[in-house]
Design a protein around this motif. Structure first.
Motif, PDB file in Angstrom:
ATOM      1  N   ILE A  14      26.370 -40.944 -16.264  1.00 17.56           N
ATOM      2  CA  ILE A  14      26.153 -41.518 -14.930  1.00 17.56           C
ATOM      3  C   ILE A  14      25.263 -40.602 -14.106  1.00 17.56           C
ATOM      4  O   ILE A  14      24.416 -41.070 -13.338  1.00 17.56           O
ATOM      5  N   ARG A  18      21.835 -42.352 -12.611  1.00 22.55           N
ATOM      6  CA  ARG A  18      21.675 -42.514 -11.151  1.00 22.55           C
ATOM      7  C   ARG A  18      20.203 -42.608 -10.773  1.00 22.55           C
ATOM      8  O   ARG A  18      19.836 -43.300  -9.835  1.00 22.55           O
ATOM      9  N   LEU A  27      26.522 -45.927  -8.386  1.00 22.53           N
ATOM     10  CA  LEU A  27      27.237 -45.756  -9.643  1.00 22.53           C
ATOM     11  C   LEU A  27      28.486 -44.935  -9.356  1.00 22.53           C
ATOM     12  O   LEU A  27      28.396 -43.863  -8.754  1.00 22.53           O
ATOM     13  N   VAL A  29      32.377 -43.422 -10.907  1.00 22.35           N
ATOM     14  CA  VAL A  29      33.131 -43.062 -12.108  1.00 22.35           C
ATOM     15  C   VAL A  29      34.588 -42.850 -11.719  1.00 22.35           C
ATOM     16  O   VAL A  29      34.881 -42.202 -10.720  1.00 22.35           O
ATOM     17  N   THR A  49      25.339 -46.533 -22.173  1.00 17.61           N
ATOM     18  CA  THR A  49      24.038 -46.603 -21.495  1.00 17.61           C
ATOM     19  C   THR A  49      23.589 -48.048 -21.390  1.00 17.61           C
ATOM     20  O   THR A  49      23.169 -48.516 -20.325  1.00 17.61           O
ATOM     21  N   VAL A  52      25.712 -49.963 -18.712  1.00 24.16           N
ATOM     22  CA  VAL A  52      25.397 -49.597 -17.323  1.00 24.16           C
ATOM     23  C   VAL A  52      24.032 -50.155 -16.914  1.00 24.16           C
ATOM     24  O   VAL A  52      23.879 -50.732 -15.828  1.00 24.16           O
ATOM     25  N   ARG A  67      30.744 -49.640 -11.644  1.00 22.68           N
ATOM     26  CA  ARG A  67      31.870 -48.719 -11.781  1.00 22.68           C
ATOM     27  C   ARG A  67      32.211 -48.556 -13.259  1.00 22.68           C
ATOM     28  O   ARG A  67      32.426 -49.547 -13.963  1.00 22.68           O
ATOM     29  N   VAL A  81      33.193 -51.165 -17.766  1.00 22.55           N
ATOM     30  CA  VAL A  81      31.978 -51.109 -16.947  1.00 22.55           C
ATOM     31  C   VAL A  81      31.962 -52.404 -16.154  1.00 22.55           C
ATOM     32  O   VAL A  81      31.905 -53.496 -16.737  1.00 22.55           O
TER      33      VAL A  81
END
Length: 147
Positions: A14, A18, A27, A29, A49, A52, A67, A81
């Motif tokens: 993350i 970003r 983003l 976590v 990856t 996201v 998230r 995700v």
């Protein structure tokens, strides 16, 4: 295949992604500490990856949150995700992320299929769902110890 600190992997990932997030996209976590799994590190990293970046694209540049959360659940590592986008079209939900099913113009439909295959290869599963009132989610469940 090695023991992977899934939480550290997610935080690092993350941190890098970003920079690819459009303005207005956040983003977040939320991962339990000491979340370990014996898996191919780069395979898991690639799958996350993909998820996201898909979420960021699905939000279409509108403000919102992607998230990534992780926790232990009955001998598995559960990674979710979730995004604030429009959610999955019914055709994608019913396909379960099979190859060549896409809801995005210009999409190949291979991204979710690759993630699904990675989860299966790690002895786990992938599930797609929509959130209320809006948004989509993908949940990966992988054994803490890979066979």
């Amino acid at each position: 295949i090695s023991e992977v600190d899934v939480g550290a992997l997610i935080v690092d990932l993350i941190g890098l992604l970003r920079y690819q997030a459009p303005a207005g996209a956040r983003l977040e976590v939320d991962v339990q500490p000491d979340l370990l799994a014996v898996v191919p590190r780069e395979r898991l990293r690639g799958a996350l990856t993909n998820l996201v970046l898909n979420s960021l694209q699905a939000m279409g540049g509108t403000p919102g949150v992607v998230r990534v959360s992780g926790c232990r659940e009955a001998g598995t590592v559960r990674i979710s995700v979730e995004d604030d986008g429009p959610g999955f079209p019914e055709a994608i939900l019913s396909s379960g992320g099979r190859a060549f099913a896409t809801g995005r113009e210009g999409g190949t439909g291979l991204g979710l299929a690759i993630v699904r295959r990675a989860a299966q290869d790690m002895g786990g599963t992938m599930a797609l769902y929509n959130r209320e009132p809006t948004g989509a989610g993908v949940r990966l469940e992988i054994p803490m110890k890979h066979a």
